[in-house]
Each structure stands twice: as C-alpha cells, then as structure tokens.
Design a protein around this motif. Structure first.
Motif, PDB file in Angstrom:
ATOM      1  N   VAL A 651       0.874  -1.256   0.099  1.00  0.00           N
ATOM      2  CA  VAL A 651      -0.055  -0.109  -0.184  1.00  0.00           C
ATOM      3  C   VAL A 651       0.801   1.406   0.031  1.00  0.00           C
ATOM      4  CG1 VAL A 651      -2.047  -1.057   0.980  1.00  0.00           C
ATOM      5  CG2 VAL A 651      -0.130  -0.309   2.395  1.00  0.00           C
ATOM      6  N   ARG A 652       0.187   2.406  -0.105  1.00  0.00           N
ATOM      7  CA  ARG A 652       1.018   3.569  -0.153  1.00  0.00           C
ATOM      8  C   ARG A 652       1.513   3.711   1.398  1.00  0.00           C
ATOM      9  NH1 ARG A 652       1.192   7.311  -3.890  1.00  0.00           N
ATOM     10  NH2 ARG A 652       1.700   8.879  -2.504  1.00  0.00           N
ATOM     11  N   ARG A 653       2.368   4.418   1.415  1.00  0.00           N
ATOM     12  CA  ARG A 653       3.181   4.702   2.869  1.00  0.00           C
ATOM     13  C   ARG A 653       2.074   5.557   3.862  1.00  0.00           C
ATOM     14  NH1 ARG A 653       8.211   8.287   2.731  1.00  0.00           N
ATOM     15  NH2 ARG A 653       6.832   9.849   2.183  1.00  0.00           N
ATOM     16  N   ASP A 654       1.276   6.269   3.308  1.00  0.00           N
ATOM     17  CA  ASP A 654       0.218   7.201   4.007  1.00  0.00           C
ATOM     18  C   ASP A 654      -0.986   6.196   4.440  1.00  0.00           C
ATOM     19  OD1 ASP A 654      -0.739   7.030   1.461  1.00  0.00           O
ATOM     20  OD2 ASP A 654      -1.063   9.176   1.494  1.00  0.00           O
ATOM     21  N   CYS A 655      -1.013   4.943   4.293  1.00  0.00           N
ATOM     22  CA  CYS A 655      -2.194   4.349   4.704  1.00  0.00           C
ATOM     23  C   CYS A 655      -2.395   4.270   6.097  1.00  0.00           C
ATOM     24  CB  CYS A 655      -1.760   2.638   4.488  1.00  0.00           C
ATOM     25  SG  CYS A 655      -0.560   2.178   5.604  1.00  0.00           S
ATOM     26  N   PRO A 656      -3.481   4.026   6.493  1.00  0.00           N
ATOM     27  CA  PRO A 656      -4.103   3.954   8.027  1.00  0.00           C
ATOM     28  C   PRO A 656      -2.895   3.222   8.798  1.00  0.00           C
ATOM     29  CG  PRO A 656      -5.914   3.313   6.608  1.00  0.00           C
ATOM     30  CD  PRO A 656      -4.730   3.186   5.529  1.00  0.00           C
ATOM     31  N   LYS A 657      -2.646   3.840  10.114  1.00  0.00           N
ATOM     32  CA  LYS A 657      -1.775   3.121  10.910  1.00  0.00           C
ATOM     33  C   LYS A 657      -2.558   1.747  11.605  1.00  0.00           C
ATOM     34  CE  LYS A 657       0.502   7.350  12.622  1.00  0.00           C
ATOM     35  NZ  LYS A 657       0.986   8.016  13.687  1.00  0.00           N
ATOM     36  N   TYR A 658      -1.632   0.941  11.970  1.00  0.00           N
ATOM     37  CA  TYR A 658      -2.425  -0.046  12.845  1.00  0.00           C
ATOM     38  C   TYR A 658      -3.009   0.083  14.126  1.00  0.00           C
ATOM     39  CZ  TYR A 658       0.087  -3.404   9.598  1.00  0.00           C
ATOM     40  OH  TYR A 658       0.501  -4.002   8.297  1.00  0.00           O
ATOM     41  N   ASP A 659      -3.918  -0.455  14.763  1.00  0.00           N
ATOM     42  CA  ASP A 659      -4.707  -0.040  15.915  1.00  0.00           C
ATOM     43  C   ASP A 659      -3.809  -0.717  16.963  1.00  0.00           C
ATOM     44  OD1 ASP A 659      -6.499  -0.247  18.172  1.00  0.00           O
ATOM     45  OD2 ASP A 659      -7.809   0.680  16.836  1.00  0.00           O
ATOM     46  N   GLN A 660      -3.118   0.085  17.831  1.00  0.00           N
ATOM     47  CA  GLN A 660      -2.232  -0.219  18.686  1.00  0.00           C
ATOM     48  C   GLN A 660      -2.958  -0.918  20.162  1.00  0.00           C
ATOM     49  OE1 GLN A 660       1.197   2.981  17.561  1.00  0.00           O
ATOM     50  NE2 GLN A 660       0.630   2.729  19.949  1.00  0.00           N
ATOM     51  N   ARG A 661      -4.261  -0.820  20.148  1.00  0.00           N
ATOM     52  CA  ARG A 661      -4.945  -1.274  21.142  1.00  0.00           C
ATOM     53  C   ARG A 661      -4.768  -3.000  21.092  1.00  0.00           C
ATOM     54  NH1 ARG A 661     -11.045   0.140  20.342  1.00  0.00           N
ATOM     55  NH2 ARG A 661      -9.998   1.384  18.974  1.00  0.00           N
ATOM     56  N   PHE A 662      -4.470  -3.541  20.171  1.00  0.00           N
ATOM     57  CA  PHE A 662      -4.149  -5.029  19.920  1.00  0.00           C
ATOM     58  C   PHE A 662      -2.929  -5.169  20.052  1.00  0.00           C
ATOM     59  CE2 PHE A 662      -8.033  -3.982  17.419  1.00  0.00           C
ATOM     60  CZ  PHE A 662      -8.931  -4.816  17.731  1.00  0.00           C
ATOM     61  N   VAL A 663      -2.650  -5.794  21.258  1.00  0.00           N
ATOM     62  CA  VAL A 663      -1.301  -6.288  21.621  1.00  0.00           C
ATOM     63  C   VAL A 663      -1.121  -7.937  21.951  1.00  0.00           C
ATOM     64  CG1 VAL A 663      -0.747  -4.239  23.068  1.00  0.00           C
ATOM     65  CG2 VAL A 663      -1.957  -6.060  24.417  1.00  0.00           C
ATOM     66  N   GLY A 664      -0.036  -8.490  21.760  1.00  0.00           N
ATOM     67  CA  GLY A 664       0.172  -9.950  21.879  1.00  0.00           C
ATOM     68  C   GLY A 664      -0.526 -10.634  20.660  1.00  0.00           C
ATOM     69  N   PHE A 665      -1.401 -11.537  20.672  1.00  0.00           N
ATOM     70  CA  PHE A 665      -1.902 -12.440  19.653  1.00  0.00           C
ATOM     71  C   PHE A 665      -3.169 -12.197  19.385  1.00  0.00           C
ATOM     72  CE2 PHE A 665      -4.071 -16.225  17.883  1.00  0.00           C
ATOM     73  CZ  PHE A 665      -3.344 -16.442  16.730  1.00  0.00           C
ATOM     74  N   GLY A 666      -3.537 -12.068  18.190  1.00  0.00           N
ATOM     75  CA  GLY A 666      -5.052 -12.039  17.811  1.00  0.00           C
ATOM     76  C   GLY A 666      -5.422 -10.618  17.345  1.00  0.00           C
TER      77      GLY A 666
END
Length: 744
Positions: A651-666
C-alpha cells in the motif's frame, strides 16, 4: 621537608585527640545519640540540646575536626611546594592531591549546588554511531544525578531525528532537551559567515569535532555556563560535583580543563612530530567547563578565530580538531584556564598517565574513551573500566524514569496526558493489563545502525516493513538475501538484547554489507508484545512511496522487489487507492529448497511440501485470496473483504496506522485490513507474487491465547470496542463489519 614533618606530627596528634574525644562522646551519650550528634554535620542543623555538657563536648569534637581538616590542607600545600606532582589539584584551589575525590569531606567541602538547581550540559553529536554513544553517556549521568538537567545537543539531521524521538519517548522527569542544527553552524548560516567549515581537520571526528568552538554563539545568549562533554565519556559520580567546580573559578578564568595525559603536545612521540602550541602537556577537551557569559565579553569568537588563522599558516590543518585551537588560545593567555583535577577526565588512550589520577575505585569521576581503539585500548585497569562502561551500556533505561523528590517538574503535556489516562484506568477491569499495555510509553531508538539509503525520486519504490524480537533474529540474513530493496524493521528488545543484536549484525557478512536496512529499537516494557506499535514505528520511518507490510517469518520470492515496482507502475497505483495482495504459503520443513518461480511453487504445492498459509488452523485468514483462481491467473484480480481476512499487502506509505490497542496475539492484522476496506481500498491479488512462511516455535503470546479464557475474552472486548470506533469514524459504511461478525 622539616616543615612537612611538623605538619604531619600535628596532624597525627589531632587525629589521636579526635579519636579520644569521639570515644568519650560515645560513652557519654550512648550509641543512639552518638549517631544523632556525629552523623549530622553542624551546617545541616544543630542537634537537639538536652544537656549542656554533652553539647560542649560535641562542639569540641567539631573544632578538632576542623583543625584536622586545616592541617590536611597545609600538608597538601607543603608537599606541593616540594615539587611533587599534584595531579589531583588545580592551580588555584590549593587542595592536596586527590583532595577533590575524598569521600570524607566535612561541611566546607559539601556540594555547593542547590538541590533543584538546573544543570546545563552541551554535547556535539552527529551520525548513527555517535547517537548510540550518547545514550550510554546520558545513562551514566542520569544514574548518579540528583538535579534537574538540560541537555543541549548540537547535531546533524540524523542525530537530531534519533535523539529527539528517543527523549520524547523516554520521558525522564526533570530532563529538558534542546537541539541546535550543526549543519547551519558549520556552513555559517546562523551569522551569514563561515564558522568552522574553513578549518582543515585531520581528526576522525571530521568537521563536527570543531563545533565546540561555536558554543558561545550556538547556545542561548542567556545561558551563562555549561558543561561540555564528548560522546565517549562515562560518568562515575554525580555531575553536580563537576558543576560545583564553577564556584572555584577566579575572576579571569573562563575555561575549566583537565591536563592532557599523553605526550602528544610535548612533541616527542615520533621524529619530526610537530603538534600545535600548548601550555606544557596541553589540555584535553573531552570535558570542558565554559563560563559562556565571560567568554562572550572577551569576544571569544574573534579570539579563537584569529589564533586559528595564525597557527594554520604554519600548521596547515588541525590534528585533534577543536582541542588544538583551545590549546593554542590558552598558550597565548594561560590565565583563561582553570586546571581541573585529572580524575574529572581519566583519559584511556594508549601511553597515557591516567593511572596517576586514581588510587582507589572511589577516586574515579569521569572516564574518557578517547582512543580510536575505544574499548580495545591498552590500560592496566582497562577490564574494570570496560565493565563499568558495559554496565551502563546494557542498563535498563526504563529504571531511570525516576522523579527527583522535592523538585517541581516543568509541565509536560504528553507526560501529563499519559498520567491522567493511566489514573482513569479501572484496576478491577478484567482487561486492565491489556489497556495498560496500550498506554505504555516505550522508548524508541530509531536507526540504531548505519542507514544510508537515499530515496530516489521513484514513484514506484517500495520498502519491506516488518517487526521482530530476539527469537526471530535468525530470519534477518535470509530476508536480506531474498529482498534487495530497502527494509524497515522494528525490534522489540531490552537494552542488553539490543547490544547483542548490534554485535550480531556487525559480525554478519550479509547484514554488515547492507546500508538500506533500517533497524529501530523499541525497548521492552510490560507483559504483552506490542505488535502493532512495532509495525507503526517501522511504517512511520520508511522513505519510499510504497510499503510491503509483512511479518519477519516470511521469505518473499526471489525478485519480488522488482516485480512489485513493475506492478505498481503497470496498475497505475499512484492514481488509485488500492492494496496489492501477495499470496501467502507455508512449509513445515525447516530446510526448504525455495521455489524460483510460480510453476515450481505449484509443483511443490501439489506434492504436499507446501501449503496455503494456515489452511489447517485458520482458513478464514487467507481464504478470500482465492488460491484456486490464483493458480491459473495471469493478471491481477479483485477480491472482496470478508470477516477475519488478513492478507499481506503493498500500500501507499500514508495508509492507516495499525490499531495499537491490539497487543500480543489476535486481530492485529485483521483490524488493519478492515480499516483499509472502510477507506475503500481496492484489494487486488498479484498473479505472479508469493511469499512462504518458515516454521518456528510458537510465540509466548499465542500460547497465552490458547490457554487463557480470560485472554480470549479480553480480545473479544477489544474487538467490540474497535467496531464501535470504526462506526464513529466511517458512519453507516462500517455497519457491515459488525453485521458480518455477528453472522458468523
């Protein structure tokens, strides 16, 4: 000589008298009151007087102690007048050798620095390697410090980015940081005239080794004094002790320096050796005390410039950078310098006299690794010094985030907001640990190793983005062999592990040969692996228009870098919003003959040595790729989003960031693909691209997911909250995700 023996005899008698008085006082008041009387010096407050006789006896003890101290001072002065070397004494203070380093000083020798006085430290730093060195120096200072600190960094653009991110993420209380652009100073853009770029310099520090000459102009005009340090310094004491030495300067002294401990300026190291002019042995500029206000009044800039111009007519260039010019100025006007005791700069270069600066471990104040050999330098006690340095090198920087009790910290909006968010958490919430991990502020050290990739004006260039921890380090060499393009990696490590990684990368022929791989260290903190934070760090520090979002345990097909760039151009991706899917496969064999083409991969797939990724445990994750169609596809084809779809995409570099509430697995990738779909990205499968997952032991987090019902319950809670946030951001269009989830 006779006078010296008289003073020694008086000192012996005074010591005996003091011992007798102390024993009397101990018997008189008892052990408890003895401690109350004698462990608190009079200048820190008088003891409560319950008995006149006892107070009189205590006063007499103090008078004898003062006489004892005066006799020690006289003895030092007498021995110094005999011609014996006074490596531990300055020219003005009259202290005996090692007087500064005594730990048994009475009240006249206490710190004169106020408890909450702000201390200013200036450091010149340029490049990736020097930025790593600075961290170790700062750790040693923070470990011992008791005062607020203000660091002034004169940096190039590389060090600026690294150190600014580091200190912002470190969030150490009562530490302030300012940056000054060295590129402006060396080119003279600040004053519209050349500053130091005109000076030829043979020293390995290059032009940045001359920057300390410009500090009167570079630093704020209202800053009156500053401690200046090289990056290869290690502190073994509180820097406030060095700051207190400013109070010993005479009216004419403006620069505090330690004498050079090698024979460089004596000119006898080799035949025809011609050093710059210096006073005696000269002075080392690894540690400098500068009275900036006095230097400005003396027209320091004009002073050093005229001296340098004059000496360069015969010397042609500097050999030791700013140190040569400082020494030439001092040679011309010796009254400018205050001679610091040599333990404030124990110089560990070959053939130095540094051993005369200390007799015990407690004597050490500052260690200076000023040899190009650094830790490999020859020194009688180098093993001890090396261990001290390695202690701070691998020390957990999180432990230095300690408050200074009794000193008010300046407001810090990010820190205050974080603290407020932490206070609002409910500790009885079953998912408290997940929520706290989301709010954890991790230290980040960008570009930990040399990085020289310059993004060309290529609108189709792409960077491989991934994250890893120490247990996946073995994948790096293989990925570098498969992917020739730029790589951005976030590594989750402790301080000690980061140093292990550094040694591993430097020893690897494959990794050391690459300069277009960016390694960003995210330091460990908390009980969960912050996978989406790591991805965001790696993503945010790419320099190409496009990014290939993958995981470290996948090997891309050979030639994928060129194939992706061609696909981006052919599909005219700059004019459309699309995510290119690279189909994922896996092997259960640790040793694999990697397929060189799609035809070879299909053959291995039919033979059962390869599988579509996770088909046997998590088919929903990649089934929408439509592997059956891919087998015969010759052009990219579009697929629709489906619940739990988590492909690897370009994707383009300015894509949405990953949601950091999800930690660990899943759900860490699932949520990201869902948001791409919510933003109406086309999902296009590439017909001739593939990647293969290599086997490895299960991660700790996946084990927790499988074994803990509470873990799985919290993950479901976070999923529901993510759906709600998605609906708020994208409105009715996001309702389909919740509907699809409920239908499963």
């Amino acid at each position: 000589m006779l006078r010296s023996w008289r003073v020694k005899l008086k000192l012996l008698l005074a010591t005996v008298t003091l011992a007798i008085l102390l024993s009397w006082l101990y018997l008189f008041v008892g052990s408890l009151d003895y401690g109350r009387f004698l462990l608190l010096p009079p200048c820190l407050g008088e003891p409560p007087s319950r008995d006149v006789e006892r107070e009189a006896l205590a006063s007499r003890v103090r008078r004898v102690e003062e006489e004892n101290q005066q006799l020690r001072l006289q003895l030092g002065q007498v021995e110094g007048s005999d011609g014996s070397p006074q490596w531990g004494a300055s020219a003005e203070d009259g202290d005996p050798p090692g007087g500064e380093r005594s730990n048994r000083t009475a009240c006249p020798k206490q710190r004169t620095v106020h408890k909450c006085e702000l201390l200013h430290v200036a450091i010149v730093c340029a490049g990736h390697n020097a930025s790593r060195d600075v961290v170790t120096l700062v750790k040693s200072i923070l470990f011992h410090r008791k005062n607020p600190l203000h660091f002034h960094f004169i940096t190039d653009s590389v060090a600026h980015q690294i150190l600014q991110t580091l200190f912002q993420s470190w969030m150490v209380p009562s530490v302030h940081v300012s940056f000054y652009n060295a590129d402006d100073l060396k080119a003279g853009r600040v004053a519209l005239q050349p500053e130091v770029s005109w000076i030829p310099n043979k020293h390995y520090s290059g032009i940045y080794g001359l920057m300390k000459l410009t500090l009167t102009k570079a630093l704020p005009s209202n800053l009156s004094k500053v401690i200046v340090l090289d990056t290869d310094i290690t502190f073994a004491t509180d820097i406030a002790e060095l700051w207190a030495v400013f109070g010993k300067f005479s009216d004419k002294q403006v620069i505090g320096l330690v004498e050079n401990q090698s024979d460089w300026y004596l000119g006898n190291l080799w035949k025809n050796h011609k050093p710059w002019p210096a006073l005696g042995r000269g002075f080392n500029t690894g540690v400098i005390l500068l009275l900036l206000d006095r230097l400005r009044r003396l027209s320091w800039e004009q002073m050093w410039r005229l001296t340098a111009e004059r000496e360069l007519m015969s010397m042609l260039s500097t050999s030791l950078a700013d140190q040569d010019i400082f020494n030439a100025v001092i040679k011309q006007d010796p009254a400018l310098v205050y001679r610091l005791p040599c333990f404030w700069n124990v110089q560990l270069s070959d053939h130095t006299r540094s051993e005369q600066c200390y007799t015990e471990v407690s004597d050490l104040k500052v260690i200076h690794w000023n040899s190009p050999k650094k830790l490999r330098v020859k020194n009688k006690h180098v093993e001890f010094f090396r261990n001290l340095y390695l202690t701070f090198l691998e020390y957990d920087g999180n432990l230095l985030r300690r408050e200074l009790f009794g000193c008010a910290s300046l407001p810090s909006p990010p820190s205050d907001q974080l603290q407020q968010a932490l206070e609002e958490l409910d500790e009885d919430d079953p998912c408290y640990d997940f929520r706290r991990q989301h709010l954890t502020q991790h230290r980040v050290h960008l570009f930990f190793l040399q990085y020289e990739f310059l993004a060309l004006p290529n609108p189709t260039d792409v960077t491989l983005v991934a994250q890893l921890s120490m247990d996946r380090l073995q994948m790096l060499e293989a990925i570098c062999k498969h992917w020739a393009g730029p790589i951005s990696l976030a590594l989750y490590m402790s301080d000690a592990e980061a140093q292990q990684f550094l040694r591993y990368a430097q020893a690897s022929e494959v990794l050391s040969a690459r300069r277009n791989v960016a390694y960003h260290i995210v330091y460990k903190e908390g009980q969960f692996y912050p996978i989406n934070l790591l991805r965001n760090v790696a993503l945010a520090n790419t320099q190409t228009p496009y990014v290939f979002l993958t995981d470290i345990d996948f090997l891309p097909m050979y030639g994928l870098y060129d194939y992706l760039r061609n696909s981006i151009q052919q599909l005219e991706l700059p004019q459309r919003k699309a995510a290119l899917i690279v189909p994922a496969f896996e092997t259960l064999h640790y040793r694999l003959t990697f397929p060189k083409s799609k035809a070879e991969l299909l053959s291995m797939l039919d033979m059962g040595s390869l599988y579509t990724f996770r088909y046997h445990v998590w088919p929903k994750g990649h089934a929408p790729t439509d592997y059956a169609k891919w087998r015969t596809a010759t052009v990219p084809y579009r697929v629709a989003w489906q619940p739990d779809f988590e492909p690897y995409v370009v994707v383009r570099r300015d894509c949405p960031k990953y949601d950091q509430r999800f930690v660990g697995f899943g759900w860490n990738k699932v949520s990201h693909i869902m948001e791409l779909d919510a933003q109406e990205y086309e999902l296009l499968v590439l017909p001739n691209a593939f990647m293969i997952h290599m086997p490895h032991a299960p991660s700790f987090d996946i084990s927790k997911f499988r074994l803990s019902a509470g873990y799985r319950g919290c993950l479901q809670t976070l999923r529901e909250e993510f759906h709600q946030d998605l609906s708020r951001r994208y409105g009715a269009a996001a309702l389909k995700y919740l509907t699809a989830e409920r239908s499963l």
